[in-house]
Design a protein around this motif. Structure first.
Motif, PDB file in Angstrom:
ATOM      1  N   VAL B 125      26.093  31.404  37.887  1.00 21.28           N
ATOM      2  CA  VAL B 125      27.109  30.371  38.192  1.00 21.28           C
ATOM      3  C   VAL B 125      26.688  29.457  39.343  1.00 21.28           C
ATOM      4  O   VAL B 125      27.307  28.417  39.574  1.00 21.28           O
ATOM      5  CB  VAL B 125      28.484  30.996  38.514  1.00 21.28           C
ATOM      6  CG1 VAL B 125      29.033  31.719  37.302  1.00 21.28           C
ATOM      7  CG2 VAL B 125      28.411  31.909  39.728  1.00 21.28           C
ATOM      8  N   ARG B 126      25.637  29.843  40.086  1.00 19.87           N
ATOM      9  CA  ARG B 126      25.168  29.068  41.249  1.00 19.87           C
ATOM     10  C   ARG B 126      26.352  28.691  42.139  1.00 19.87           C
ATOM     11  O   ARG B 126      27.198  29.523  42.420  1.00 19.87           O
ATOM     12  CB  ARG B 126      24.373  27.840  40.785  1.00 19.87           C
ATOM     13  CG  ARG B 126      23.046  28.257  40.113  1.00 19.87           C
ATOM     14  CD  ARG B 126      21.890  27.343  40.443  1.00 19.87           C
ATOM     15  NE  ARG B 126      21.468  27.479  41.816  1.00 19.87           N
ATOM     16  CZ  ARG B 126      20.226  27.306  42.261  1.00 19.87           C
ATOM     17  NH1 ARG B 126      19.246  26.986  41.422  1.00 19.87           N
ATOM     18  NH2 ARG B 126      19.926  27.455  43.526  1.00 19.87           N
ATOM     19  N   GLY B 127      26.426  27.437  42.566  1.00 19.16           N
ATOM     20  CA  GLY B 127      27.516  27.056  43.475  1.00 19.16           C
ATOM     21  C   GLY B 127      28.725  26.485  42.766  1.00 19.16           C
ATOM     22  O   GLY B 127      29.653  26.005  43.420  1.00 19.16           O
ATOM     23  N   PRO B 129      31.457  27.614  41.118  1.00 20.30           N
ATOM     24  CA  PRO B 129      32.844  28.007  41.416  1.00 20.30           C
ATOM     25  C   PRO B 129      33.341  27.422  42.741  1.00 20.30           C
ATOM     26  O   PRO B 129      34.453  26.878  42.812  1.00 20.30           O
ATOM     27  CB  PRO B 129      32.767  29.540  41.483  1.00 20.30           C
ATOM     28  CG  PRO B 129      31.619  29.895  40.593  1.00 20.30           C
ATOM     29  CD  PRO B 129      30.604  28.793  40.837  1.00 20.30           C
ATOM     30  N   GLY B 130      32.513  27.515  43.771  1.00 23.25           N
ATOM     31  CA  GLY B 130      32.920  27.003  45.086  1.00 23.25           C
ATOM     32  C   GLY B 130      32.967  25.491  45.138  1.00 23.25           C
ATOM     33  O   GLY B 130      33.861  24.907  45.750  1.00 23.25           O
ATOM     34  N   VAL B 133      36.377  24.071  43.439  1.00 22.50           N
ATOM     35  CA  VAL B 133      37.689  24.248  44.075  1.00 22.50           C
ATOM     36  C   VAL B 133      37.724  23.689  45.496  1.00 22.50           C
ATOM     37  O   VAL B 133      38.783  23.693  46.128  1.00 22.50           O
ATOM     38  CB  VAL B 133      38.164  25.725  44.072  1.00 22.50           C
ATOM     39  CG1 VAL B 133      38.379  26.208  42.645  1.00 22.50           C
ATOM     40  CG2 VAL B 133      37.217  26.627  44.831  1.00 22.50           C
ATOM     41  N   ASN B 134      36.584  23.190  45.973  1.00 23.15           N
ATOM     42  CA  ASN B 134      36.553  22.658  47.338  1.00 23.15           C
ATOM     43  C   ASN B 134      36.351  21.153  47.428  1.00 23.15           C
ATOM     44  O   ASN B 134      36.693  20.541  48.440  1.00 23.15           O
ATOM     45  CB  ASN B 134      35.433  23.335  48.143  1.00 23.15           C
ATOM     46  CG  ASN B 134      35.814  24.720  48.616  1.00 23.15           C
ATOM     47  OD1 ASN B 134      36.750  24.890  49.386  1.00 23.15           O
ATOM     48  ND2 ASN B 134      35.108  25.731  48.133  1.00 23.15           N
ATOM     49  N   VAL B 156      33.046  30.428  32.565  1.00 18.86           N
ATOM     50  CA  VAL B 156      33.552  29.354  33.423  1.00 18.86           C
ATOM     51  C   VAL B 156      32.858  29.428  34.781  1.00 18.86           C
ATOM     52  O   VAL B 156      33.181  30.279  35.617  1.00 18.86           O
ATOM     53  CB  VAL B 156      35.082  29.425  33.587  1.00 18.86           C
ATOM     54  CG1 VAL B 156      35.559  28.350  34.565  1.00 18.86           C
ATOM     55  CG2 VAL B 156      35.771  29.259  32.239  1.00 18.86           C
ATOM     56  N   SER B 157      31.898  28.537  34.984  1.00 18.81           N
ATOM     57  CA  SER B 157      31.165  28.461  36.254  1.00 18.81           C
ATOM     58  C   SER B 157      31.880  27.436  37.135  1.00 18.81           C
ATOM     59  O   SER B 157      32.409  27.762  38.182  1.00 18.81           O
ATOM     60  CB  SER B 157      29.713  28.063  35.997  1.00 18.81           C
ATOM     61  OG  SER B 157      29.148  28.863  34.980  1.00 18.81           O
ATOM     62  N   VAL B 159      35.110  25.155  37.610  1.00 20.58           N
ATOM     63  CA  VAL B 159      36.498  25.365  37.200  1.00 20.58           C
ATOM     64  C   VAL B 159      37.097  24.046  36.697  1.00 20.58           C
ATOM     65  O   VAL B 159      36.969  23.017  37.360  1.00 20.58           O
ATOM     66  CB  VAL B 159      37.329  25.906  38.390  1.00 20.58           C
ATOM     67  CG1 VAL B 159      38.783  26.133  37.989  1.00 20.58           C
ATOM     68  CG2 VAL B 159      36.699  27.187  38.927  1.00 20.58           C
ATOM     69  N   ALA B 171      43.753  27.159  44.606  1.00 24.10           N
ATOM     70  CA  ALA B 171      42.632  26.760  43.754  1.00 24.10           C
ATOM     71  C   ALA B 171      42.694  25.283  43.400  1.00 24.10           C
ATOM     72  O   ALA B 171      41.662  24.615  43.278  1.00 24.10           O
ATOM     73  CB  ALA B 171      42.618  27.602  42.482  1.00 24.10           C
TER      74      ALA B 171
END
Lengths: 287, 254
Positions: B125-127, B129-130, B133-134, B156-157, B159, B171
């Motif tokens: 998923v690497r970065g 997910p973060g 959501v950021n 789901v990598s 979102v 989220a």
């Protein structure tokens, strides 16, 4: 008399045990402690959990069957995006995986470094990692009700790092543009072993570089291995670039068992002094 | 310039447009065309955008792509530890790739098939997910096809809107999938239910062609705008300053 922490790769391996959780510094195919990884491959160690921003360190330990579980944000060879040995292991189902967001991985190491059981973060919410890692939990802030991921600590039995320089007391210097999370791995680990291109006298650290390059203090290190070309074939700038030609051979060795056996015979099952000569010649284009 | 702009040049401009209005934030483009898009935006309509050499150095001026020996003006230091600080602070807009993407902008770069034992293991998923959501996130897809634009992604990598909403206000608070740029057009989620909409199609691309290459129904505006063409100045900057070696032409497989 202050401690002299110098060891060999085999001394480091002698400190490791089956079933340990081992964090490996560097990033992708960059400044990986490959000479120690090769020494692990030559040993009978098994059942290891590897925590890494993974590259060929993870790939080789998958190929050798010594990694039982891998905790990672990614596994890549950078110029070759997909790590073929890791890929084969995942597709064959021979390793257990804890796949995390890149930021969460360092957060789990930081939690371990602080000796707390988790740290909260937003990263991870809504993504598949919450389903793929059913042990992950969220936590509700007592201040405003924010629901956040409770990233569990990732305590390490051992961290393995490769630096450009170190002194015999175990301070480590990073001369490239990024030291990645090597300092955090060290702080998250019970014991840390640092290999380096060259062991130098402490007073020489600042002869050609700023004191800000000495990123890992001996507070966190237990052994120092002098390993010229110790990160090869990953890069160790400014000492040497990635050996792209050898990396391509390594990637091709995932084709079948014979190809891996041939690569391993030439580039793993060799004494370190011989390896260094081979590496230097290979980097110079003479192969 | 008298010759017609290439598809790659049109896609670079479309990537640049994703950063319009971003001001002084860090662009993290993955791939040749997004990288050129970010730097082109910085040299034209978003002069305060921040960009790096793709490694640990924040640059004060762009260097020609692929020229390892070009002198760099370093304005700040951005090792990966700092990069995570930036991501979590919200001062970043990334253009990532997508092996799969669905109608609500869920993206997959991790694996094909069931995650527990994938048919094809990809990056992980690497970065993603973060990032999602950021910060605002956009995607670049050089090979628009039903294999990429799928009804549901395998892992789901990054979102999407539906998953961010379901995961709750923490989220969705900073969640924004801004644009999806492909070799056929530009897509956004500016619809009532945040399902994917055609924002513009590249010159010569028909509605039928893009719908046939997409594994779900796209929201179609009326009329369908055409993607902005590069200006003469855009093309001069690409050819003379940003990409004299022409790497941009190698990223789209036709």
């Amino acid at each position: 008399m202050s401690a002299d922490k110098r060891l060999t790769e085999d001394d480091v391996v002698a400190e490791l045990r089956d079933g340990m959780t081992i964090g490996i510094g560097g990033w992708g195919s960059r400044r990986k402690p490959m000479s120690i990884v090769r020494a692990i491959l030559r040993s009978s160690l098994s059942d290891l959990t590897i925590v890494s921003y993974g590259g060929p360190d993870v790939g080789m330990l998958c190929a050798s069957g010594q990694a039982r579980k891998v905790v990672y944000g990614f596994v890549s060879l950078d110029s070759i995006p997909l790590e073929p040995h890791f890929r084969a292991a995942r597709q064959a189902g021979t390793i257990e995986a804890m796949e995390l967001d890149e930021g969460m991985l360092q957060w789990g190491l930081r939690a371990a470094a602080m000796r707390v059981s988790f740290l909260p973060c937003r990263a991870g919410l809504g993504s598949a990692i919450m389903e793929n890692n059913p042990d992950l939990r969220t936590v509700v802030s007592p201040y405003d009700g924010q629901e956040l991921v409770a990233m569990p600590a990732l305590p390490l039995d051992v961290a393995l790092l490769h630096a450009n320089r170190a002194d015999r007391r175990g301070n480590a210097q990073y001369l490239g543009p990024d030291w990645y999370f090597d300092d955090v791995y060290a702080m998250a680990a019970e014991r840390t072993f640092v290999s380096c291109e060259r062991v130098i006298d402490t007073e020489d650290f600042t002869a050609h570089a700023s004191e800000q390059t000495i990123k890992v203090s001996r507070l966190w290190t237990d052994g120092v291995v002098e390993a010229p070309f110790g990160a090869h074939f990953t890069h160790c700038v400014p000492d040497y670039p990635r050996d792209e030609a050898l990396q391509r051979d390594y990637a091709a060795s995932a084709k079948d068992a014979d190809a891996w056996a041939a690569f391993r015979a030439r580039w793993v099952d060799v004494p370190e002094p011989d390896y260094r000569r081979l590496a230097e010649a290979s980097l110079g284009g003479a192969r | 310039m008298s010759d017609a702009p290439t598809l790659a040049e049109i896609c670079v401009v479309a990537c640049a447009e994703a950063f319009r209005g971003d001001g002084e934030i860090l662009t993290s483009p993955i791939g040749v065309i997004p990288t050129l898009g970010a730097r082109l935006a910085a040299l034209t309509f978003e002069p305060d955008l921040v960009y790096t050499d793709g490694d640990a150095l924040q640059l004060g001026a762009p260097v020609p792509l692929g020229d390892e020996h070009a002198p760099k003006i370093v304005e700040a230091w951005m090792p990966f530890g700092k990069m995570f600080d930036v991501v979590w602070s919200g001062r970043r807009h990334v253009i990532m790739g997508a092996t799969q993407i669905d109608r609500f902008g869920n993206q997959n770069i991790a694996c094909i098939g069931p995650w527990a034992r994938p048919k094809v293991q990809l990056l992980g998923v690497r970065g993603a997910p973060g990032n999602t959501v950021n910060d605002p996130t956009s995607y670049w897809v050089p090979n628009h096809s039903p294999r990429v634009f799928v009804p549901a992604v395998d892992c789901v990598s990054g979102v999407g809107y539906d998953r961010a909403a379901a995961a709750g206000p923490t989220a969705s608070q900073f969640h924004e999938v801004r644009h999806v740029i492909s070799n056929l057009g530009v897509f956004d989620f500016e619809t009532d239910d945040h399902s994917m909409r055609i924002r513009s199609l590249h010159p010569g691309v028909t509605l039928d062609a893009v719908q046939a290459a997409t594994g779900f129904e796209l929201v179609v505006p009326d009329p369908v705008p055409t993607t902005r063409l590069p200006t003469d100045e855009d093309r001069r900057l690409l050819r003379d300053v940003l990409d004299p070696a022409g790497q941009r032409e190698g990223e789209i497989r036709t």
